[in-house]
Design an enzyme around this catalytic site. Structure first.
Site, short mmCIF file in Angstrom:
data_model
loop_
_atom_site.label_atom_id
_atom_site.label_comp_id
_atom_site.label_asym_id
_atom_site.label_seq_id
_atom_site.Cartn_x
_atom_site.Cartn_y
_atom_site.Cartn_z
N SER A 42 39.72 59.63 -63.19
CA SER A 42 38.92 59.80 -64.39
C SER A 42 37.71 58.86 -64.42
CB SER A 42 39.78 59.59 -65.63
OG SER A 42 40.41 58.31 -65.62
N SER B 26 35.36 50.55 -71.90
CA SER B 26 34.70 51.76 -71.38
C SER B 26 35.70 52.81 -70.92
CB SER B 26 33.80 51.39 -70.20
OG SER B 26 34.52 50.61 -69.25
N ALA C 271 36.99 56.23 -69.70
CA ALA C 271 36.34 57.30 -68.95
C ALA C 271 36.12 58.54 -69.80
CB ALA C 271 37.17 57.65 -67.72
N LYS D 162 44.04 42.00 -70.09
CA LYS D 162 44.04 42.75 -71.35
C LYS D 162 44.97 43.95 -71.27
CE LYS D 162 41.41 46.29 -69.76
NZ LYS D 162 41.58 47.75 -69.89
N ASP E 243 37.00 44.36 -74.40
CA ASP E 243 37.88 45.25 -73.65
C ASP E 243 39.30 45.22 -74.22
OD1 ASP E 243 38.48 47.10 -71.74
OD2 ASP E 243 38.10 45.81 -70.02
N ARG F 253 45.97 54.23 -71.45
CA ARG F 253 47.25 54.55 -70.81
C ARG F 253 48.22 53.39 -70.94
NH1 ARG F 253 44.54 54.97 -64.89
NH2 ARG F 253 42.98 55.97 -66.19
N ASN F 254 47.71 52.15 -70.98
CA ASN F 254 48.59 50.99 -71.15
C ASN F 254 49.21 50.97 -72.54
OD1 ASN F 254 48.22 49.17 -68.61
ND2 ASN F 254 46.16 49.86 -69.12
N VAL G 222 48.20 55.92 -63.32
CA VAL G 222 48.59 54.55 -62.99
C VAL G 222 48.44 53.66 -64.22
CG1 VAL G 222 48.05 52.53 -61.59
CG2 VAL G 222 47.99 54.82 -60.57
N GLU H 153 48.00 50.22 -65.11
CA GLU H 153 47.63 49.00 -64.40
C GLU H 153 48.35 47.77 -64.93
OE1 GLU H 153 45.88 49.27 -61.81
OE2 GLU H 153 44.24 50.71 -62.00
#
Length: 337
Positions: A11, A136, A138, A189, A242, A253-254, A277, A279
């Site tokens: 993405s 930021s 995607a 973060k 961020d 996603r986190n 993923v 991260e």
């Protein structure tokens, strides 16, 4: 106009490829996944990872790494952090001295405790490695929504060159010499965002999230400064900026993985459901090891690690955080009497 190679067609890589194309650059996008390349070539859209964002027919999409790299003015390394080192190693036969590589992933390598730029430099010492980071997602960059990031580079010349390449009326870019601070903020973060998601999954409110963001950036800053980063970076875009967006956004996603764990799912079940993923899971162990190495207190990150890898119940972790010994918020402040 620059010739740009985007290495990684997820993405974020796709969104940046479109941004740079719209800025007038000649863009080639590479993926190691042949089926992904064939899908993008045919559909001109990543319907799974970035639906609704159309890629122009003029953009080259390839499975051949040499084609993705050769003759490029700069490369954007957009693979997930766990594949940064292996991808950099595979780039070795095609790299030229002084080649600018902009890493846009976020993470710390478990075991070595290396940042992503340090991994790239180890594998490709002849390259000029820079980073692009900030709040930021995607999904928003791909749609052309106003976004602000920062480029970190070893020289001002490289930073300004990349600033001009990425800058547009919807993508504002600042520059900084603090590559380490940018990477530590961007990596850790994600761990705090897991905690914020867990709190949401438990049904906690805005007060809880504000506390996690505020005390989370305090933990990140303590470690980052001890490692050699600049305190100012953690109050900027790649620190608190961020952190806010990753803890609060529906695109994170986190946060989503944390939310699922707060609702009772295991780490693996949460990652499987997110289908991308996460991260922060890979950075958590490294963050705990760094806290030990530099003797820095990071209680939130320690509790996230226990939830992920020691089967600790999220509610128990929150209770333990709340019942720690009372202390001053800011250690630099004192009473007059």
């Amino acid at each position: 106009m620059a010739k740009v190679g985007i290495l990684g067609a997820g993405s974020w890589g796709t969104a940046l490829a479109l941004l740079l194309y719209k800025n007038g650059h000649e863009v080639t996008m590479w993926s190691i996944d042949k089926s992904e390349v064939e899908m993008l070539q045919k559909e001109r859209e990543h319907k799974k990872k970035l639906p609704g964002v159309k890629l122009p027919e003029e953009m080259t999409i390839t499975n051949q790494l040499e084609e993705g790299m050769s003759g490029k003015d700069f490369l954007v390394l957009a693979v997930p952090s766990i594949y940064t080192r292996s991808t950099a190693r595979s780039m070795k036969p095609y790299i030229r001295s002084g080649q600018i590589i902009v890493n846009v992933a976020k993470g710390i390598e478990e075991g070595t405790l290396k940042t992503l730029s340090e991994q790239i430099e180890e594998e490709l010492p002849e390259a000029d490695v820079a980073v692009l980071s900030g709040p930021s997602h995607a999904e928003e960059v791909g749609r052309g929504l106003p976004t602000t990031c920062v480029v970190g580079a070893k020289t001002k010349e490289t930073a300004v060159y990349l600033q001009k390449a990425f800058m547009s009326d919807v993508f504002r870019v600042y520059i900084s010499p603090d590559i380490l601070g940018i990477e530590i903020g961007g990596s850790l973060k994600n761990v705090i965002a897991l905690a914020a998601g867990i709190a949401d999954g438990l049904g906690y409110g805005d007060n809880t999230k504000a506390a996690l963001i505020t005390r989370g950036i305090a933990e990140i800053t303590r470690l980052g400064v001890k490692m050699g980063g600049k305190a100012e970076s953690f109050s900027g875009l790649t620190g608190i900026g961020d952190l806010i967006v990753t803890c609060a956004s529906v695109h994170s996603r986190n946060r989503k993985a944390g939310y699922l764990m707060g609702q009772g799912k295991t780490m693996q079940e949460a990652m499987d459901e997110v289908q991308m993923v996460v991260e922060g899971v890979y950075s958590t162990k490294a963050a705990v090891e760094l806290s030990k190495k530099y003797d820095v207190s990071m209680p939130i990150i320690e509790q996230v690690n226990r939830i992920l890898f020691e089967n600790k119940k999220p509610a128990d972790a929150v209770r333990e955080l709340m019942l720690r010994e009372g202390k001053a918020e800011l250690f630099g402040l004192t009473w007059d009497s």
